[in-house]
Write an enzyme that holds these catalytic residues in place. Sequence first.
Site, short mmCIF file in Angstrom:
data_model
loop_
_atom_site.label_atom_id
_atom_site.label_comp_id
_atom_site.label_asym_id
_atom_site.label_seq_id
_atom_site.Cartn_x
_atom_site.Cartn_y
_atom_site.Cartn_z
N ASP A 118 -6.94 32.87 41.54
CA ASP A 118 -5.64 32.43 42.04
C ASP A 118 -5.72 31.89 43.47
OD1 ASP A 118 -4.21 32.88 39.72
OD2 ASP A 118 -3.85 34.97 40.21
N HIS A 163 -9.87 34.05 35.82
CA HIS A 163 -9.15 34.21 34.56
C HIS A 163 -8.75 32.86 33.99
CE1 HIS A 163 -6.15 34.39 37.78
NE2 HIS A 163 -5.29 33.89 36.93
N ARG A 182 5.26 36.95 37.66
CA ARG A 182 4.01 37.18 38.38
C ARG A 182 4.32 37.43 39.86
NH1 ARG A 182 -0.92 32.75 39.30
NH2 ARG A 182 -0.61 32.92 41.53
N HIS A 229 -10.06 29.94 36.70
CA HIS A 229 -9.73 29.86 38.13
C HIS A 229 -9.60 31.26 38.73
CE1 HIS A 229 -5.83 30.59 36.28
NE2 HIS A 229 -5.36 30.95 37.47
C1 SIN Z 1 -2.07 32.85 36.04
O1 SIN Z 1 -3.06 32.16 36.16
O2 SIN Z 1 -1.58 33.44 36.98
C2 SIN Z 1 -1.40 33.02 34.71
C3 SIN Z 1 -2.03 34.09 33.90
C4 SIN Z 1 -1.38 34.20 32.56
O3 SIN Z 1 -0.33 33.59 32.34
O4 SIN Z 1 -1.92 34.93 31.72
#
Ligand code: SIN
Length: 287
Positions: A98, A246, A261, A96
Amino acid sequence: MKVEPLTPVIGAEVSGVDLTALSEAEFDWLHELFVLHSVLFFRDQPRLEPAAQVAFARRFGPLHAHPAAPTLEGHPEVFVIHAHAESKVANGNGWHTDVSCDAEPPLATMLQLHELPPSGGDTLFACMYAAFETLSASMQEWLMTLGAHHESEHIYRGRYADRGVDDSTRTYPRALHPIVRTHPQSRRQALYVNPSFTTRIEGLSPQESNAVLQMLFEHQQRAEFQVRFRWTPNAVAIWDNRCTQHFALWDYWPETRKGHRVTVKGEAPYLDPQPPVQKRMRLSRTL
Ligand code: SIN
């Protein structure tokens, strides 16, 4: 400060930098590295206080508010990433970009992980410039005429119920974005569809749309577009959501993985149909 590119297309590890005490010139240089490599990794960091992480992320621009996730008490800008033995889902466990369902999706995301499983829990990042640039010229031209719908109801509804979120009266964002977007700083074109949020291509029948999206999803997941990050405690990753995807692998159940985050607000994706002025940005200054 040392910079080690990790692959020819995406990712660099930066060491010897204190993220909480960067001068203007150092931040500008780091920002150029960010635009050049699309995701930066920093291993030699102390655990950042939430206020320090928020202050650093703010240097990239105003912060983004997540439409669904609960935040850290006293720090509404911090989204707690936490998967453990009782988790039914783990955040980011699928390719995805974000919150691409937002009309103005996040520009950048900064994640620091504090607690790690004994093994696993890597995050994979993929370069969407490379994904676009390796399509045939005819496919590139056609995709540049199209937009796609990004939706989030199917992802977010009920997702955080185990953390006390009652979203029964909430509506979740959806947006129509160009399939190819121009990065405002690198001027490169990036493929902007992803299998988590992108549901259909505007103007195509469901059958046509599914077939084209399936082809693009498979193409953009080619291994040579990727870098895979093996986390160490308090490592930080900062990624550019305008040109990457990612996947946070949830291969460590029932172990725990936890961190903070913070996400930076972006602008509405747009396509500048002019050919990019630079195929690949170069650093204009060194410290
Ligand atoms: C996310 O998609 O923001 C999480 C990334 C992660 O936990 O490595």
